[in-house]
Design an enzyme around this catalytic site. Sequence first.
Site, PDB file in Angstrom:
ATOM      1  N   VAL A  36      -6.863  13.157   0.681  1.00  0.00           N
ATOM      2  CA  VAL A  36      -6.944  12.081   1.675  1.00  0.00           C
ATOM      3  C   VAL A  36      -8.114  12.314   2.622  1.00  0.00           C
ATOM      4  O   VAL A  36      -8.261  13.394   3.192  1.00  0.00           O
ATOM      5  CB  VAL A  36      -5.643  11.956   2.485  1.00  0.00           C
ATOM      6  CG1 VAL A  36      -5.661  10.679   3.333  1.00  0.00           C
ATOM      7  CG2 VAL A  36      -4.412  11.955   1.580  1.00  0.00           C
ATOM      8  N   CYS A  37      -8.962  11.303   2.735  1.00  0.00           N
ATOM      9  CA  CYS A  37      -9.993  11.305   3.763  1.00  0.00           C
ATOM     10  C   CYS A  37      -9.942   9.916   4.414  1.00  0.00           C
ATOM     11  O   CYS A  37      -8.918   9.243   4.353  1.00  0.00           O
ATOM     12  CB  CYS A  37     -11.365  11.650   3.192  1.00  0.00           C
ATOM     13  SG  CYS A  37     -11.975  10.575   1.897  1.00  0.00           S
ATOM     14  N   GLY A  38     -11.020   9.479   5.042  1.00  0.00           N
ATOM     15  CA  GLY A  38     -10.952   8.173   5.701  1.00  0.00           C
ATOM     16  C   GLY A  38     -10.770   7.038   4.730  1.00  0.00           C
ATOM     17  O   GLY A  38      -9.977   6.124   4.944  1.00  0.00           O
TER      18      GLY A  38
END
Length: 151
Positions: free
Chosen positions: A67-69
């Site tokens: 998960v990132c932006g």
Amino acid sequence: MRIAVAADNAGVALKDTLARMMREDDRVAEVTDFGVPDDSDDRAYPLLGLAAAQAVAHGEADRAVLVCGTGIGMAISANKVEGIRATVAHDSYSAERSIRSNDCQVLCLGGRVIGPELAKKIVDEWLGYEFDPTSASAEKVAHITAFEQDS
Ligand SMILES: O=C(CO)[C@H](O)COP(=O)(O)O
């Protein structure tokens, strides 16, 4: 099923939510976190995604949720690891086909794109899918693997 997870600061809240859900899932034997940056430690997503993807490639985990932006940077990073197929999937159909068509081991999500309840639903469904090595899709995926091995 052994799951690797990782997130940068933009994704850590959603990652923690998903990791908590997976740890309570009977289908998941273990969840290993490859990076839990706090707000003061903005570790770059490539380093986190690569570490988790390498764990899958080395057989230390079966799948990974990154998960990132947006999920995009994590997918780009994870796909640099030989043998890894990573994708962003923010809907049920794409998540299903990422396993059944593409034999992806890595699901990437955007903490700034998708809310926790839809993300939980997608991951719950994703955990239930398996790739059929005798399927017509397997012949297509074999071209990806062959190209990678010949490079
Ligand atoms: O979404 C990201 C990369 O795909 C990351 O969480 C933020 O990256 P940035 O916009 O370069 O800070």
